[in-house]
Design a protein around this motif. Structure first.
Motif, PDB file in Angstrom:
ATOM      1  N   LEU A  31      -8.189  -1.850  -2.759  1.00  0.00           N
ATOM      2  CA  LEU A  31      -7.438  -2.916  -3.416  1.00  0.00           C
ATOM      3  C   LEU A  31      -7.473  -2.748  -4.927  1.00  0.00           C
ATOM      4  O   LEU A  31      -6.453  -2.901  -5.610  1.00  0.00           O
ATOM      5  CB  LEU A  31      -7.999  -4.274  -3.005  1.00  0.00           C
ATOM      6  CG  LEU A  31      -7.168  -5.487  -3.395  1.00  0.00           C
ATOM      7  CD1 LEU A  31      -5.796  -5.437  -2.728  1.00  0.00           C
ATOM      8  CD2 LEU A  31      -7.885  -6.765  -3.014  1.00  0.00           C
ATOM      9  N   ARG A  32      -8.629  -2.404  -5.460  1.00  0.00           N
ATOM     10  CA  ARG A  32      -8.740  -2.142  -6.905  1.00  0.00           C
ATOM     11  C   ARG A  32      -7.829  -0.994  -7.312  1.00  0.00           C
ATOM     12  O   ARG A  32      -7.151  -1.056  -8.329  1.00  0.00           O
ATOM     13  CB  ARG A  32     -10.178  -1.821  -7.282  1.00  0.00           C
ATOM     14  CG  ARG A  32     -11.116  -2.999  -7.241  1.00  0.00           C
ATOM     15  CD  ARG A  32     -12.554  -2.540  -7.509  1.00  0.00           C
ATOM     16  NE  ARG A  32     -13.509  -3.525  -7.130  1.00  0.00           N
ATOM     17  CZ  ARG A  32     -14.077  -4.376  -7.980  1.00  0.00           C
ATOM     18  NH1 ARG A  32     -13.765  -4.323  -9.247  1.00  0.00           N
ATOM     19  NH2 ARG A  32     -14.950  -5.256  -7.550  1.00  0.00           N
ATOM     20  N   GLN A  33      -7.834   0.065  -6.504  1.00  0.00           N
ATOM     21  CA  GLN A  33      -6.979   1.212  -6.803  1.00  0.00           C
ATOM     22  C   GLN A  33      -5.499   0.831  -6.727  1.00  0.00           C
ATOM     23  O   GLN A  33      -4.689   1.312  -7.532  1.00  0.00           O
ATOM     24  CB  GLN A  33      -7.260   2.363  -5.830  1.00  0.00           C
ATOM     25  CG  GLN A  33      -8.613   3.018  -6.020  1.00  0.00           C
ATOM     26  CD  GLN A  33      -8.852   4.099  -4.974  1.00  0.00           C
ATOM     27  OE1 GLN A  33      -7.949   4.870  -4.667  1.00  0.00           O
ATOM     28  NE2 GLN A  33     -10.062   4.145  -4.442  1.00  0.00           N
ATOM     29  N   GLY A  83       3.265   7.318  -6.289  1.00  0.00           N
ATOM     30  CA  GLY A  83       2.457   8.380  -5.701  1.00  0.00           C
ATOM     31  C   GLY A  83       0.990   8.015  -5.583  1.00  0.00           C
ATOM     32  O   GLY A  83       0.292   8.505  -4.693  1.00  0.00           O
ATOM     33  N   GLU A  84       0.494   7.164  -6.458  1.00  0.00           N
ATOM     34  CA  GLU A  84      -0.902   6.732  -6.388  1.00  0.00           C
ATOM     35  C   GLU A  84      -1.113   5.708  -5.272  1.00  0.00           C
ATOM     36  O   GLU A  84      -2.230   5.536  -4.782  1.00  0.00           O
ATOM     37  CB  GLU A  84      -1.337   6.128  -7.730  1.00  0.00           C
ATOM     38  CG  GLU A  84      -1.382   7.127  -8.862  1.00  0.00           C
ATOM     39  CD  GLU A  84      -1.638   6.470 -10.210  1.00  0.00           C
ATOM     40  OE1 GLU A  84      -1.733   5.222 -10.279  1.00  0.00           O
ATOM     41  OE2 GLU A  84      -1.725   7.218 -11.205  1.00  0.00           O
ATOM     42  N   LEU A  85      -0.056   5.028  -4.883  1.00  0.00           N
ATOM     43  CA  LEU A  85      -0.175   4.010  -3.835  1.00  0.00           C
ATOM     44  C   LEU A  85      -0.168   4.620  -2.428  1.00  0.00           C
ATOM     45  O   LEU A  85      -0.816   4.099  -1.526  1.00  0.00           O
ATOM     46  CB  LEU A  85       0.971   2.997  -3.946  1.00  0.00           C
ATOM     47  CG  LEU A  85       0.956   2.100  -5.180  1.00  0.00           C
ATOM     48  CD1 LEU A  85       2.231   1.276  -5.243  1.00  0.00           C
ATOM     49  CD2 LEU A  85      -0.272   1.216  -5.185  1.00  0.00           C
ATOM     50  N   GLY A  86       0.559   5.696  -2.236  1.00  0.00           N
ATOM     51  CA  GLY A  86       0.706   6.304  -0.919  1.00  0.00           C
ATOM     52  C   GLY A  86      -0.593   6.635  -0.218  1.00  0.00           C
ATOM     53  O   GLY A  86      -0.787   6.269   0.957  1.00  0.00           O
ATOM     54  N   PRO A  87      -1.528   7.336  -0.876  1.00  0.00           N
ATOM     55  CA  PRO A  87      -2.767   7.714  -0.191  1.00  0.00           C
ATOM     56  C   PRO A  87      -3.645   6.527   0.229  1.00  0.00           C
ATOM     57  O   PRO A  87      -4.491   6.665   1.103  1.00  0.00           O
ATOM     58  CB  PRO A  87      -3.503   8.564  -1.234  1.00  0.00           C
ATOM     59  CG  PRO A  87      -2.459   9.016  -2.191  1.00  0.00           C
ATOM     60  CD  PRO A  87      -1.403   7.968  -2.187  1.00  0.00           C
ATOM     61  N   LEU A  88      -3.429   5.355  -0.366  1.00  0.00           N
ATOM     62  CA  LEU A  88      -4.267   4.193  -0.041  1.00  0.00           C
ATOM     63  C   LEU A  88      -4.029   3.679   1.377  1.00  0.00           C
ATOM     64  O   LEU A  88      -4.913   3.063   1.973  1.00  0.00           O
ATOM     65  CB  LEU A  88      -4.021   3.070  -1.054  1.00  0.00           C
ATOM     66  CG  LEU A  88      -4.356   3.417  -2.509  1.00  0.00           C
ATOM     67  CD1 LEU A  88      -3.969   2.266  -3.419  1.00  0.00           C
ATOM     68  CD2 LEU A  88      -5.824   3.763  -2.660  1.00  0.00           C
ATOM     69  N   THR A  89      -2.825   3.932   1.909  1.00  0.00           N
ATOM     70  CA  THR A  89      -2.511   3.468   3.265  1.00  0.00           C
ATOM     71  C   THR A  89      -2.119   4.616   4.191  1.00  0.00           C
ATOM     72  O   THR A  89      -1.728   4.370   5.331  1.00  0.00           O
ATOM     73  CB  THR A  89      -1.361   2.444   3.232  1.00  0.00           C
ATOM     74  OG1 THR A  89      -0.219   3.059   2.625  1.00  0.00           O
ATOM     75  CG2 THR A  89      -1.747   1.194   2.474  1.00  0.00           C
ATOM     76  N   ALA A  90      -2.253   5.851   3.722  1.00  0.00           N
ATOM     77  CA  ALA A  90      -1.812   7.009   4.505  1.00  0.00           C
ATOM     78  C   ALA A  90      -2.574   7.146   5.823  1.00  0.00           C
ATOM     79  O   ALA A  90      -2.012   7.590   6.824  1.00  0.00           O
ATOM     80  CB  ALA A  90      -1.946   8.293   3.686  1.00  0.00           C
ATOM     81  N   VAL A 130       1.334  -2.890  -0.748  1.00  0.00           N
ATOM     82  CA  VAL A 130       0.158  -2.110  -0.356  1.00  0.00           C
ATOM     83  C   VAL A 130      -1.043  -3.039  -0.172  1.00  0.00           C
ATOM     84  O   VAL A 130      -1.803  -2.898   0.796  1.00  0.00           O
ATOM     85  CB  VAL A 130      -0.134  -1.005  -1.399  1.00  0.00           C
ATOM     86  CG1 VAL A 130      -1.481  -0.349  -1.140  1.00  0.00           C
ATOM     87  CG2 VAL A 130       0.977   0.035  -1.388  1.00  0.00           C
ATOM     88  N   ALA A 131      -1.207  -4.016  -1.069  1.00  0.00           N
ATOM     89  CA  ALA A 131      -2.328  -4.959  -0.951  1.00  0.00           C
ATOM     90  C   ALA A 131      -2.227  -5.754   0.346  1.00  0.00           C
ATOM     91  O   ALA A 131      -3.237  -5.978   1.028  1.00  0.00           O
ATOM     92  CB  ALA A 131      -2.353  -5.896  -2.158  1.00  0.00           C
TER      93      ALA A 131
END
Length: 134
Positions: free
Chosen positions: A41-43, A51-58, A19-20
């Motif tokens: 990036l912090r998130q 599941g917390e990673l998905g919305p960061l790049t959705a 994700v980063a």
């Protein structure tokens, strides 16, 4: 046993790093400004589940496929060949100009012969893939 929801699965370091990397690519493409990138990036590094990673790049499009290294190397080699051709052609034309001036009139444009042969070899390499390193 109850099956875990994919989004509830714990995130690995590799998941966070993927994700980063996608966020870095989005920053380079101009899709994120520096503040958005920093926040996401912090998130990403603080995420504990997938599941917390998905919305960061959705809201980001899929990254463009990378050019295979063989293709990039071939294009670089062809560009180098054409730069060499142009440099030598410049020198040959300069020699022709000097000799034409020294003789008092324009001479036969002899640089066309080596320039033409070299250009034909370069074009053949572009079309047929000659000179491709295996």
């Amino acid at each position: 046993m109850a099956e875990l929801d994919e989004g509830a699965m714990r995130a690995s370091d590799a998941d966070r790093e993927r994700v980063a990397e996608r966020l870095r690519g989005a920053l380079d493409e101009g899709r994120l400004n520096l503040a958005e990138y920093d926040d996401r990036l912090r998130q990403a590094y603080a995420a504990t589940t997938v599941g917390e990673l998905g919305p960061l790049t959705a809201d980001l499009p899929a990254p463009a496929p990378a050019t295979p290294p063989e293709v990039a190397e071939r294009e670089e080699k062809l560009a180098k060949e054409w730069r060499s051709w142009a440099g030598v052609s410049f020198v040959l034309v300069a020699i022709w100009i000097v000799t034409s001036i020294a003789s008092g009139g324009p001479l036969f444009f002899w640089p066309i012969i080596p320039m033409g042969i070299w250009a034909a070899v370069n074009v053949a390499g572009m079309i047929g893939g000659c000179g491709k390193q295996d």
